[in-house]
Design a protein around this motif. Structure first.
Motif, PDB file in Angstrom:
ATOM      1  N   LEU A   1      55.102  73.019  56.694  1.00  0.00           N
ATOM      2  CA  LEU A   1      55.421  74.300  57.327  1.00  0.00           C
ATOM      3  C   LEU A   1      56.389  74.085  58.481  1.00  0.00           C
ATOM      4  N   SER A   2      57.276  75.033  58.682  1.00  0.00           N
ATOM      5  CA  SER A   2      58.399  74.815  59.592  1.00  0.00           C
ATOM      6  C   SER A   2      58.065  75.009  61.058  1.00  0.00           C
ATOM      7  N   SER A   3      56.958  75.651  61.374  1.00  0.00           N
ATOM      8  CA  SER A   3      56.666  75.934  62.779  1.00  0.00           C
ATOM      9  C   SER A   3      55.182  75.770  63.077  1.00  0.00           C
ATOM     10  N   GLU A   4      54.893  75.491  64.339  1.00  0.00           N
ATOM     11  CA  GLU A   4      53.509  75.385  64.779  1.00  0.00           C
ATOM     12  C   GLU A   4      52.785  76.710  64.593  1.00  0.00           C
ATOM     13  N   ARG A   5      53.498  77.838  64.795  1.00  0.00           N
ATOM     14  CA  ARG A   5      52.883  79.157  64.625  1.00  0.00           C
ATOM     15  C   ARG A   5      52.396  79.340  63.187  1.00  0.00           C
ATOM     16  N   ASP A   6      53.204  78.928  62.195  1.00  0.00           N
ATOM     17  CA  ASP A   6      52.785  79.055  60.804  1.00  0.00           C
ATOM     18  C   ASP A   6      51.597  78.151  60.494  1.00  0.00           C
TER      19      ASP A   6
END
Length: 333
Positions: A26-31
């Motif tokens: 996944l590309s981001s910590e939020r995701d």
């Protein structure tokens, strides 16, 4: 060809390894955090659904959440922190005069679609939201500040379109009254297959923001926002299968105008039409002299798909929004 688990690695260990690879991809910590939260909230329901051979719905639900979060992130750059535009006029509801906590000096507007509980805690710790107010200046009577949102939160949107309402098909028509920045429109587009989703909004600035967002996220073929006052477009009300009313009149209209618009709705919403409302319609009508006998006009309904509630993340908010069905044919014009 994918390798089968060896004798040195159990199926569970393989699944754990695959899950860690999925997270790292996944590309981001939020995701990554959103995926973990989703599993934590929906674990037992997911196990039951996958065991029944149906993971596709869960995957689609996760993708809809991700896209809704992306829309919210994009809109944060276009909206003030409060979610209230300078071109708006906000009016405290009539009962606010006797409820001191709703006075402007004790109230902060924070858009529930744009900002979740994690954002709220961060903004409070950063001093952008005051945590409390002094009820009596100079005293120790300190009370928590009231946070008001004029948009449905993302978890609550998911609850409305996947649990509260019955399953909708592409032919059903959804009307959102007072669509503001378009949160209900985006939720309807991502959680239902409906091909006719319309928002009516009096503020042209909100219409421009919503239209830009619909275009950017390729939703404009199914979703329209119309710059109009509701009573000038009765045909939209008459054709709708589902009408959403979220804090739509109390904070934006004087009492006389509220009375007129409720009478207009009673005259135009078709029999068997569904209304999603917050607050309760009984509460909205209480300070008004509409002449509407609500017991003859509407029937309150329980969530149509209670088995799906476990897959949502709005447990703390579910009791803040209500479903009604119209019992009678529209009243006389």
């Amino acid at each position: 060809m994918d390798a089968f688990p060896t004798g040195h690695e159990s199926g569970l260990e393989t699944a754990q390894s695959d899950f860690l690879r999925l997270l790292s991809g996944l590309s981001s910590e939020r995701d990554r955090r959103a995926l973990i939260d989703w599993i934590g909230q929906s674990g037992s329901a997911l196990v039951a659904q996958v065991g029944a051979g149906g993971p596709t719905q869960s995957q689609a639900r996760y993708e809809a959440r991700r896209r809704l979060a992306d829309i919210a992130d994009r809109l944060k750059g276009r909206m003030p922190l409060t979610g209230v535009l300078a071109s708006e006029r906000i009016l405290a509801p009539a009962e606010a005069e006797s409820a001191s906590g709703l006075r402007p000096e004790h109230t902060v507007h924070l858009d529930g679609f744009l900002f979740d509980e994690v954002d709220e805690e961060r903004l409070t710790s950063q001093g952008q939201i005051p945590p409390s107010f002094c009820a009596q200046c100079g005293s120790r009577d300190v009370q928590e500040i009231n946070l008001i949102t004029h948009s449905l939160s993302r978890p609550l949107l998911e609850f409305v379109f996947t649990s509260l309402l019955p399953e909708l098909n592409p032919h059903h028509k959804i009307l959102d009254v007072g669509s503001r920045l378009g949160s209900v429109l985006y939720g309807a587009a991502l959680f239902t297959p409906c091909q006719s989703i319309v928002g009516v909004e009096m503020n042209s600035d909100f219409c421009d923001i919503t239209q830009t967002t619909l275009n950017e996220f390729d939703l404009a073929s199914r979703v329209k926002v119309i710059h109009a006052e509701l009573s000038t477009v009765p045909e939209l009300v008459q054709q709708a299968d589902v009408i959403v009313l979220h804090n739509v009149f109390e904070w934006f209209m004087p009492l006389q105008a509220q009375t007129s618009i409720w009478q207009f709705l009673q005259r135009n919403i078709p029999k068997n039409g569904l209304i999603v409302a917050s607050p309760r319609i009984e509460q909205s009508l209480a300070p008004l002299n509409t002449g509407i006998d609500i017991s003859k006009w509407l029937r309150p309904l329980e969530p149509a798909r209670p088995e799906a509630i476990a897959l949502t993340e709005a447990e703390d908010e579910n009791d803040s929004i209500f479903l009604y069905q119209v019992l009678a044919d529209p009243g006389p014009a």
